[in-house]
Design a protein around this motif. Structure first.
Motif, mmCIF file in Angstrom:
data_model
loop_
_atom_site.group_PDB
_atom_site.id
_atom_site.type_symbol
_atom_site.label_atom_id
_atom_site.label_comp_id
_atom_site.label_asym_id
_atom_site.label_seq_id
_atom_site.Cartn_x
_atom_site.Cartn_y
_atom_site.Cartn_z
ATOM 1 N N UNK A 56 29.362 9.047 -33.549
ATOM 2 C CA UNK A 56 27.997 9.493 -33.885
ATOM 3 C C UNK A 56 27.553 9.061 -35.279
ATOM 4 N N UNK A 57 28.497 8.735 -36.146
ATOM 5 C CA UNK A 57 28.128 8.339 -37.498
ATOM 6 C C UNK A 57 27.714 6.895 -37.630
ATOM 7 N N UNK A 58 27.884 6.095 -36.586
ATOM 8 C CA UNK A 58 27.482 4.695 -36.661
ATOM 9 C C UNK A 58 25.958 4.576 -36.719
ATOM 10 N N UNK A 59 25.446 3.661 -37.535
ATOM 11 C CA UNK A 59 23.985 3.549 -37.691
ATOM 12 C C UNK A 59 23.314 3.057 -36.408
ATOM 13 N N UNK A 60 22.091 3.518 -36.197
ATOM 14 C CA UNK A 60 21.357 3.140 -34.990
ATOM 15 C C UNK A 60 20.862 1.701 -35.042
ATOM 16 N N UNK A 61 20.661 1.191 -36.260
ATOM 17 C CA UNK A 61 20.044 -0.134 -36.363
ATOM 18 C C UNK A 61 20.961 -1.254 -35.889
ATOM 19 N N UNK A 62 22.220 -0.954 -35.602
ATOM 20 C CA UNK A 62 23.078 -1.981 -35.042
ATOM 21 C C UNK A 62 22.552 -2.428 -33.681
ATOM 22 N N UNK A 63 21.870 -1.501 -32.975
ATOM 23 C CA UNK A 63 21.259 -1.867 -31.701
ATOM 24 C C UNK A 63 20.079 -2.820 -31.901
ATOM 25 N N UNK A 115 18.441 7.503 -31.437
ATOM 26 C CA UNK A 115 17.644 8.134 -32.493
ATOM 27 C C UNK A 115 17.104 9.492 -32.070
ATOM 28 N N UNK A 116 17.318 9.878 -30.810
ATOM 29 C CA UNK A 116 16.819 11.181 -30.351
ATOM 30 C C UNK A 116 17.937 12.180 -30.072
ATOM 31 N N UNK A 117 18.980 11.728 -29.400
ATOM 32 C CA UNK A 117 20.018 12.661 -28.951
ATOM 33 C C UNK A 117 21.199 12.766 -29.910
ATOM 34 N N UNK A 118 21.278 11.889 -30.893
ATOM 35 C CA UNK A 118 22.449 11.868 -31.766
ATOM 36 C C UNK A 118 22.133 12.296 -33.188
ATOM 37 N N UNK A 119 20.979 12.905 -33.400
ATOM 38 C CA UNK A 119 20.620 13.341 -34.744
ATOM 39 C C UNK A 119 19.771 14.600 -34.664
ATOM 40 N N UNK A 120 19.962 15.543 -35.586
ATOM 41 C CA UNK A 120 19.158 16.768 -35.555
ATOM 42 C C UNK A 120 17.758 16.595 -36.135
ATOM 43 N N UNK A 121 17.512 15.559 -36.915
ATOM 44 C CA UNK A 121 16.208 15.367 -37.536
ATOM 45 C C UNK A 121 15.218 14.768 -36.549
ATOM 46 N N UNK A 122 13.931 14.857 -36.819
ATOM 47 C CA UNK A 122 12.922 14.285 -35.918
ATOM 48 C C UNK A 122 13.175 12.792 -35.671
ATOM 49 N N UNK A 123 12.892 12.362 -34.442
ATOM 50 C CA UNK A 123 13.239 10.989 -34.064
ATOM 51 C C UNK A 123 12.498 9.950 -34.897
ATOM 52 N N UNK A 124 11.286 10.262 -35.307
ATOM 53 C CA UNK A 124 10.538 9.303 -36.108
ATOM 54 C C UNK A 124 11.179 9.105 -37.470
ATOM 55 N N UNK A 125 11.810 10.179 -38.008
ATOM 56 C CA UNK A 125 12.527 10.045 -39.272
ATOM 57 C C UNK A 125 13.892 9.391 -39.058
ATOM 58 N N UNK A 126 14.505 9.703 -37.916
ATOM 59 C CA UNK A 126 15.807 9.108 -37.635
ATOM 60 C C UNK A 126 15.726 7.605 -37.423
#
Length: 253
Positions: free
Chosen positions: A79-86, A181-192
């Motif tokens: 879960x700690x891997x950054x999303x931008x790798x996608x 960016x939606x299911x793997x972070x507690x913050x709002x998806x737009x911020x994630x």
């Protein structure tokens, strides 16, 4: 003692230069000769070229799938891997798409020649009543051998490869990124969705523009110049049905 040959016989004797006459190819593929050995070798050579370029396309697509699978596996392994790798995966697939589109333009040269021979030589030989697809096929093919040219534009090649391979791969990465960016972070998806100092809204906008552009390129109305190999219409016809010319259709279950 043997007398020397007179001048007339010396002039009539064929010399070695006759074997390299500039018009040695004249009549080589004439219709009265049938599908000659030269024609068969020509067709076999074009099939071999087309096969090699087809394999080059498959290699690029295979590497694209492998890279995408590796990125997906790594991205969801922690879960700690950054999303931008996608999104890096999306950029990598775009590079593969560019390479494959260029190769597809080369492949279309040889496929066009093969289809020309199939439609106007072999199909006509099997069924002369069907006529010729192109009455001027010999002139066109001869001109193409003299000056080989690209048959399709870069945009058409990109659109073809998007439809056949890359658009589904892009959609898989998009779905994985949205989940990330939606299911793997507690913050709002737009911020994630933010990347470093780049706000999430900007990242989402850039992704949306990319996918809208790819969809437009793939599906906008156009005249396709690529030679089709397979008939795709009326795939639900049964074996007992016939086409408009009365020829029985097989293998359409």
């Amino acid at each position: 003692m043997t007398p020397p040959p007179d001048d007339d016989s010396a002039e009539e004797a064929p010399g070695p230069a006759d074997a390299t006459a500039p018009h040695v190819g004249e009549g080589l593929l004439d219709e009265e000769m049938g599908p000659s050995s030269a024609m068969a070798h020509l067709y076999r050579g074009e099939i071999h070229r087309m096969k090699l370029w087809r394999e080059r396309l498959d290699q690029t697509a295979n590497w694209a799938v492998i890279v995408m699978a590796a990125i997906l596996t790594w991205s969801f392994s922690n879960p700690g891997h950054p999303h931008y790798i996608l999104l890096v995966g999306v950029a990598t697939l775009t590079v593969f798409l560019t390479i494959e589109a260029r190769r597809y333009r080369g492949y279309e040269i040889w496929r066009t020649r093969v289809r020309t021979l199939q439609q106007n030589v072999w199909a006509y030989g099997l069924d002369p009543d069907g006529g010729l697809v192109d009455e001027e096929w010999r002139e066109r093919l001869g001109a193409d051998y003299r000056t080989p040219t690209i048959k399709i534009t870069a945009e058409e090649a990109v659109a073809h490869r998007l439809r056949r391979v890359y658009l589904p791969l892009f959609v898989v990465l998009l779905g994985a990124w949205i989940v990330r960016i939606t299911a793997f972070t507690p913050e709002p998806w737009i911020d994630a969705a933010s990347i470093g100092m780049l706000p999430g809204r900007v990242v989402v906008a850039l992704v949306a523009v990319f996918y809208v552009g790819a969809t437009v390129v793939a599906f906008r109305p156009r005249t396709w110049h690529a030679k089709g190999e397979l008939r795709t219409e009326d795939l639900r016809k049964t074996r007992d049905q016939t086409d408009s010319s009365g020829i029985r259709l097989f293998g359409r279950d």
